[in-house]
Motif scaffolding. Structure first.
Motif, mmCIF file in Angstrom:
data_model
loop_
_atom_site.group_PDB
_atom_site.id
_atom_site.type_symbol
_atom_site.label_atom_id
_atom_site.label_comp_id
_atom_site.label_asym_id
_atom_site.label_seq_id
_atom_site.Cartn_x
_atom_site.Cartn_y
_atom_site.Cartn_z
ATOM 1 N N CYS A 215 14.609 14.505 15.494
ATOM 2 C CA CYS A 215 15.393 14.241 16.516
ATOM 3 C C CYS A 215 16.880 14.109 16.358
ATOM 4 O O CYS A 215 17.398 13.747 15.113
ATOM 5 C CB CYS A 215 14.978 12.682 17.097
ATOM 6 S SG CYS A 215 13.234 12.291 17.743
ATOM 7 N N THR A 216 17.577 14.610 17.154
ATOM 8 C CA THR A 216 19.242 15.058 16.715
ATOM 9 C C THR A 216 19.747 13.691 16.349
ATOM 10 O O THR A 216 21.075 13.654 15.966
ATOM 11 C CB THR A 216 19.811 15.924 17.794
ATOM 12 O OG1 THR A 216 19.687 15.216 19.004
ATOM 13 C CG2 THR A 216 19.156 17.168 17.741
ATOM 14 N N CYS A 217 19.230 12.347 17.092
ATOM 15 C CA CYS A 217 20.296 11.186 17.092
ATOM 16 C C CYS A 217 19.432 10.249 16.297
ATOM 17 O O CYS A 217 19.392 8.951 16.409
ATOM 18 C CB CYS A 217 20.386 10.654 18.434
ATOM 19 S SG CYS A 217 21.598 11.529 19.278
ATOM 20 N N ASP A 218 18.493 10.617 15.469
ATOM 21 C CA ASP A 218 17.817 9.722 14.570
ATOM 22 C C ASP A 218 18.726 8.891 13.360
ATOM 23 O O ASP A 218 19.416 9.634 12.923
ATOM 24 C CB ASP A 218 16.717 10.456 13.700
ATOM 25 C CG ASP A 218 15.892 9.953 12.966
ATOM 26 O OD1 ASP A 218 15.968 8.578 12.360
ATOM 27 O OD2 ASP A 218 14.361 10.094 12.591
ATOM 28 N N TYR B 104 19.348 14.625 11.347
ATOM 29 C CA TYR B 104 18.928 16.022 11.645
ATOM 30 C C TYR B 104 19.529 16.853 10.847
ATOM 31 O O TYR B 104 18.971 17.846 10.389
ATOM 32 C CB TYR B 104 19.015 16.132 13.271
ATOM 33 C CG TYR B 104 18.468 17.375 13.712
ATOM 34 C CD1 TYR B 104 16.881 17.612 13.804
ATOM 35 C CD2 TYR B 104 19.092 18.768 13.781
ATOM 36 C CE1 TYR B 104 16.426 18.514 14.625
ATOM 37 C CE2 TYR B 104 18.376 19.621 13.978
ATOM 38 C CZ TYR B 104 16.956 19.668 14.429
ATOM 39 O OH TYR B 104 16.505 20.652 14.842
ATOM 40 N N GLN B 105 21.139 16.716 10.836
ATOM 41 C CA GLN B 105 21.757 17.708 9.742
ATOM 42 C C GLN B 105 21.916 17.446 8.366
ATOM 43 O O GLN B 105 22.469 18.156 7.539
ATOM 44 C CB GLN B 105 23.238 17.555 10.269
ATOM 45 C CG GLN B 105 23.452 17.902 11.851
ATOM 46 C CD GLN B 105 23.031 19.511 12.144
ATOM 47 O OE1 GLN B 105 23.101 20.477 11.378
ATOM 48 N NE2 GLN B 105 22.679 19.625 13.459
ATOM 49 N N SER C 50 18.484 19.024 5.806
ATOM 50 C CA SER C 50 18.272 18.807 7.449
ATOM 51 C C SER C 50 16.774 19.121 7.787
ATOM 52 O O SER C 50 16.092 19.743 7.251
ATOM 53 C CB SER C 50 19.238 19.808 7.770
ATOM 54 O OG SER C 50 18.877 21.027 7.607
ATOM 55 N N GLU D 250 16.244 21.179 10.206
ATOM 56 C CA GLU D 250 15.773 22.726 10.017
ATOM 57 C C GLU D 250 15.847 23.514 8.741
ATOM 58 O O GLU D 250 15.018 24.483 8.423
ATOM 59 C CB GLU D 250 16.930 23.623 10.910
ATOM 60 C CG GLU D 250 17.036 23.142 12.456
ATOM 61 C CD GLU D 250 18.288 23.612 13.084
ATOM 62 O OE1 GLU D 250 18.954 24.506 12.714
ATOM 63 O OE2 GLU D 250 18.419 23.043 14.449
ATOM 64 N N THR E 139 16.377 12.637 26.710
ATOM 65 C CA THR E 139 16.033 13.387 25.729
ATOM 66 C C THR E 139 15.564 14.706 26.453
ATOM 67 O O THR E 139 15.162 14.743 27.327
ATOM 68 C CB THR E 139 14.940 12.710 24.937
ATOM 69 O OG1 THR E 139 13.898 12.569 25.359
ATOM 70 C CG2 THR E 139 15.546 11.388 24.402
ATOM 71 N N LYS F 121 12.387 20.176 18.094
ATOM 72 C CA LYS F 121 13.559 19.701 18.202
ATOM 73 C C LYS F 121 13.938 18.774 19.390
ATOM 74 O O LYS F 121 14.020 19.219 20.456
ATOM 75 C CB LYS F 121 14.758 20.755 18.016
ATOM 76 C CG LYS F 121 16.404 20.174 18.033
ATOM 77 C CD LYS F 121 17.274 21.538 17.998
ATOM 78 C CE LYS F 121 18.582 21.030 17.910
ATOM 79 N NZ LYS F 121 19.449 21.798 17.601
ATOM 80 N N GLU G 34 16.626 16.854 21.306
ATOM 81 C CA GLU G 34 17.810 16.324 21.410
ATOM 82 C C GLU G 34 18.002 15.299 22.196
ATOM 83 O O GLU G 34 17.320 14.784 23.042
ATOM 84 C CB GLU G 34 18.484 17.475 22.518
ATOM 85 C CG GLU G 34 18.502 18.887 22.195
ATOM 86 C CD GLU G 34 19.578 19.135 21.369
ATOM 87 O OE1 GLU G 34 20.380 18.262 20.832
ATOM 88 O OE2 GLU G 34 19.597 20.358 20.767
ATOM 89 N N ARG G 35 19.013 14.493 21.498
ATOM 90 C CA ARG G 35 19.401 12.770 21.816
ATOM 91 C C ARG G 35 18.041 11.728 21.598
ATOM 92 O O ARG G 35 18.279 10.919 21.912
ATOM 93 C CB ARG G 35 19.928 12.766 23.200
ATOM 94 C CG ARG G 35 21.138 13.563 23.482
ATOM 95 C CD ARG G 35 21.697 13.336 25.171
ATOM 96 N NE ARG G 35 21.024 13.947 26.100
ATOM 97 C CZ ARG G 35 20.876 15.343 26.185
ATOM 98 N NH1 ARG G 35 21.838 15.958 25.725
ATOM 99 N NH2 ARG G 35 20.062 15.687 27.187
#
Length: 336
Positions: free
Chosen positions: A197-200, A205-206, A222, A224, A254, A274, A276-277
């Motif tokens: 999740c991009t807002c974990d 995520y990055q 990350s 990815e 999301t 993936k 998002e949010r």
């Protein structure tokens, strides 16, 4: 009117403090099991389909997150996990499902050092659960899978790295691989399904580490990059097949994209959801975390069931041990 307002108020309070669950399908009965290990008695829950087995059945071993338990993962303790959907899958698909308990001190995952692992070897514990299920419950040794969430996802990476010969595939939910310089890297390819999740707020995520996690979490690769490690090991091409998961509810902010490397569902594949949010909460349409938990860990996606997605990825995959052994025998014959 008053009764309607009261019902609405009760529903709102329940969603805020208890969450919501809509379950109607039959679920496999659960029994408590234990194993004696060098560190002492270890415990797990076992879901066995109620119908008599007509052949050997698949096994899924599930690992809970930090601060949770096998009971919580199976929906028997607060807050019920979306992974409790495995009980319905077990009954419907004739799958044996084990939920392991970390016990005191939590999981010795991929960041744990040799000294700590020597005191409590969780990979060996998972391996022992697998061996016992094969010996006692008509489990197919070529159809064994593990799935872990959060800290349990870190353990899933470690299990896949250290005992890949026991597995046909694995899944890590809301967890990143360790950086290559911080832990042992995998040497044997396995089908892998990763959810990020991009807002974990716990596992970036990055990659890297959030300052407020202090000493509770380590810096990670990350999401990815985690998928890339397994993709490159499997020798799969760079370009995935990309699909958008259908969106169900306007209130859900999301969105989910699914990346899949590898063609055949019964072959080597690497998958990445993936979200998002999304926050640190397993996706689910029917098992919703309480509102106050979502305020703490971030939004929970409501477009798909994490357990169903994992089973769809697992169900046609078999261990490559037989294939590897046959290839070795063929080479030896040719050499002779």
């Amino acid at each position: 009117m008053a009764r309607s307002m009261f019902s609405t108020l009760c529903a709102g309070l329940k969603a805020t403090f208890c969450g919501a669950g809509w379950r109607s399908a039959p679920r496999a009965p659960v029994v408590s099991e234990s194993l004696m290990r060098p560190e002492g008695e270890r415990h797990y829950l076992l879901a066995l389909p109620s119908k008599t087995a007509t052949g050997k059945r698949p096994l899924v071993v599930a690992m809970h997150g930090a601060g949770a338990s096998a009971k919580q993962l199976f929906g028997m303790a607060f807050p019920p996990s979306p992974l409790s959907m495995w009980l319905e899958i077990a009954e419907r698909e004739q799958v044996v499902v084990a939920a392991a308990d970390a016990g005191k001190g939590g999981w010795n995952d991929c960041f744990a050092g040799a000294e700590r692992v020597a005191k409590k070897d969780d990979v060996a514990f998972i391996g022992a659960i697998i061996d016992r299920a094969i010996a006692e419950h008509e489990v197919d040794s070529e159809r064994v899978y593990v799935i872990g969430v959060s800290r349990g996802g870190l353990l899933a990476y470690r299990v896949a790295t250290e005992i890949p010969h026991k597995l046909a595939a694995f899944s890590a939910v809301l967890a990143c691989m360790p950086p290559p310089d911080r832990a042992r890297m995998p040497e044997a390819a396995l089908p892998a399904l990763i959810f990020g999740c991009t807002c974990d707020p716990f596992f970036p995520y990055q990659g890297g580490k959030y300052f407020y996690t202090l000493g509770f979490l380590d810096s990670v690769a990350s999401i990815e990059e985690s998928a890339k490690i397994w993709r490159e090991l499997a020798g799969l091409p760079d370009a995935p097949v990309v699909s958008n998961i259908a969106h169900r509810n306007s209130w859900d902010k999301t969105r989910t994209t699914y990346y899949l490397w590898g063609e055949g569902s019964d072959q080597m594949q690497i998958g990445l959801y993936k979200i998002e949010r999304g926050g640190h909460a397993e996706p689910s349409c029917v098992q919703r975390y309480p509102y106050f938990i979502n305020k703490l860990v971030g939004p929970q996606n409501a477009d798909f069931e994490v357990a169903e997605a994992a089973w769809d990825f697992f169900k046609h995959k078999r261990s490559r041990r037989t294939e590897t052994a046959s290839l070795k025998e063929t080479v030896e014959i040719v050499e002779q």
